[in-house]
Enzyme design. Structure first.
Site, PDB file in Angstrom:
ATOM      1  N   SER A  17      56.294  62.470 -18.688  1.00  0.00           N
ATOM      2  CA  SER A  17      55.600  61.200 -18.496  1.00  0.00           C
ATOM      3  C   SER A  17      56.250  60.324 -17.431  1.00  0.00           C
ATOM      4  O   SER A  17      55.572  59.521 -16.802  1.00  0.00           O
ATOM      5  CB  SER A  17      55.533  60.431 -19.820  1.00  0.00           C
ATOM      6  OG  SER A  17      56.839  60.225 -20.340  1.00  0.00           O
ATOM      7  N   GLY A  54      54.740  64.115 -22.239  1.00  0.00           N
ATOM      8  CA  GLY A  54      55.130  64.838 -23.447  1.00  0.00           C
ATOM      9  C   GLY A  54      55.718  66.212 -23.194  1.00  0.00           C
ATOM     10  O   GLY A  54      56.133  66.888 -24.134  1.00  0.00           O
ATOM     11  N   ASN A  83      62.142  64.739 -23.371  1.00  0.00           N
ATOM     12  CA  ASN A  83      61.359  64.961 -24.594  1.00  0.00           C
ATOM     13  C   ASN A  83      62.050  65.941 -25.541  1.00  0.00           C
ATOM     14  O   ASN A  83      61.910  65.822 -26.758  1.00  0.00           O
ATOM     15  CB  ASN A  83      59.935  65.429 -24.259  1.00  0.00           C
ATOM     16  CG  ASN A  83      59.123  64.297 -23.675  1.00  0.00           C
ATOM     17  OD1 ASN A  83      59.098  63.197 -24.205  1.00  0.00           O
ATOM     18  ND2 ASN A  83      58.470  64.544 -22.555  1.00  0.00           N
ATOM     19  N   ASP A 164      56.416  49.681 -24.563  1.00  0.00           N
ATOM     20  CA  ASP A 164      56.995  50.664 -25.486  1.00  0.00           C
ATOM     21  C   ASP A 164      58.518  50.781 -25.331  1.00  0.00           C
ATOM     22  O   ASP A 164      59.183  51.426 -26.135  1.00  0.00           O
ATOM     23  CB  ASP A 164      56.342  52.041 -25.311  1.00  0.00           C
ATOM     24  CG  ASP A 164      56.565  52.677 -23.937  1.00  0.00           C
ATOM     25  OD1 ASP A 164      57.385  52.165 -23.121  1.00  0.00           O
ATOM     26  OD2 ASP A 164      55.924  53.708 -23.666  1.00  0.00           O
ATOM     27  N   HIS A 167      58.974  53.863 -21.299  1.00  0.00           N
ATOM     28  CA  HIS A 167      58.467  54.258 -19.976  1.00  0.00           C
ATOM     29  C   HIS A 167      58.644  53.135 -18.955  1.00  0.00           C
ATOM     30  O   HIS A 167      58.223  52.006 -19.208  1.00  0.00           O
ATOM     31  CB  HIS A 167      56.984  54.640 -20.080  1.00  0.00           C
ATOM     32  CG  HIS A 167      56.766  55.825 -20.952  1.00  0.00           C
ATOM     33  ND1 HIS A 167      56.442  55.716 -22.286  1.00  0.00           N
ATOM     34  CD2 HIS A 167      56.858  57.152 -20.685  1.00  0.00           C
ATOM     35  CE1 HIS A 167      56.339  56.928 -22.805  1.00  0.00           C
ATOM     36  NE2 HIS A 167      56.586  57.814 -21.855  1.00  0.00           N
TER      37      HIS A 167
END
Length: 190
Positions: A17, A54, A83, A164, A167
């Protein structure tokens, strides 16, 4: 394949991402900024962004052979591993997948740039430290270019993250590019 591919050198980015413009407007991520910088420097490189939000190293390793065959890049940037760590996956598996990706890329004659990552100590300081060190260890063993920490000058600034807090936001993308550029630029001369 487009005819422009015939004259251009190709740069493949396989990432997660952080390179797939997650939560950003299209064309504002660091990869899109890289394309603009290459054009403004009159460097004839086609950038293939094969990043998926992801993505783990296992997923990247599975997809890489087809990407290498399809695009035949001269440079491969690997931006994977975060991840794996966020899921607490075994470091040996992450290291093995990254090593296979590096070796597969090198076997095609491509130069490789590995983007290192740090993670918060959610799984303990030992896991976090071992995770960070595996990137440098691989780069040294495989004799490839290496950026120790992709999120340098971003990770410690809350204002450079989306809501979040995972990111990087649009404002952070030029910093990410500026982190990568000094390592990438010497690789672009052919």
């Amino acid at each position: 394949m487009p005819n422009s591919y015939a004259n251009n050198h190709k740069l493949l980015i396989i990432g997660d991402s952080l390179s797939a413009e997650y939560g950003l407007s299209r064309g504002t991520g660091w990869v899109a900024l890289l394309e603009k910088r290459l054009q403004s420097n009159q460097l004839s490189w086609t950038v293939i962004n094969a990043s998926i939000s992801g993505e783990t190293t296992a997923g990247g390793q599975t997809r890489l052979a087809t990407l290498l065959k399809t695009h035949q890049p001269q440079i491969v940037i690997i931006e994977l591993g975060a991840n794996d760590a966020l899921r607490g996956l075994q470091l040996q598996a992450t290291e093995k997948n990254l090593r296979l990706m590096i070796q597969s890329s090198k076997q095609t004659g491509a130069k490789v740039l590995l983007l290192g990552m740090r993670i918060p100590p959610n799984y303990g300081a030992d896991y976090s430290n071992q995770f960070f060190r595996l990137f440098g260890k691989l780069a040294s063993a495989e004799q490839i270019e290496y950026l120790p920490f992709f999120l340098e000058k971003v990770a410690d600034k809350a204002e450079l993250f989306q809501t979040d807090q995972i990111h990087p936001n649009a404002q952070a993308q030029s910093i990410l590019l500026n982190n990568v550029w000094p390592k990438l630029k010497p690789m672009l001369s052919h």
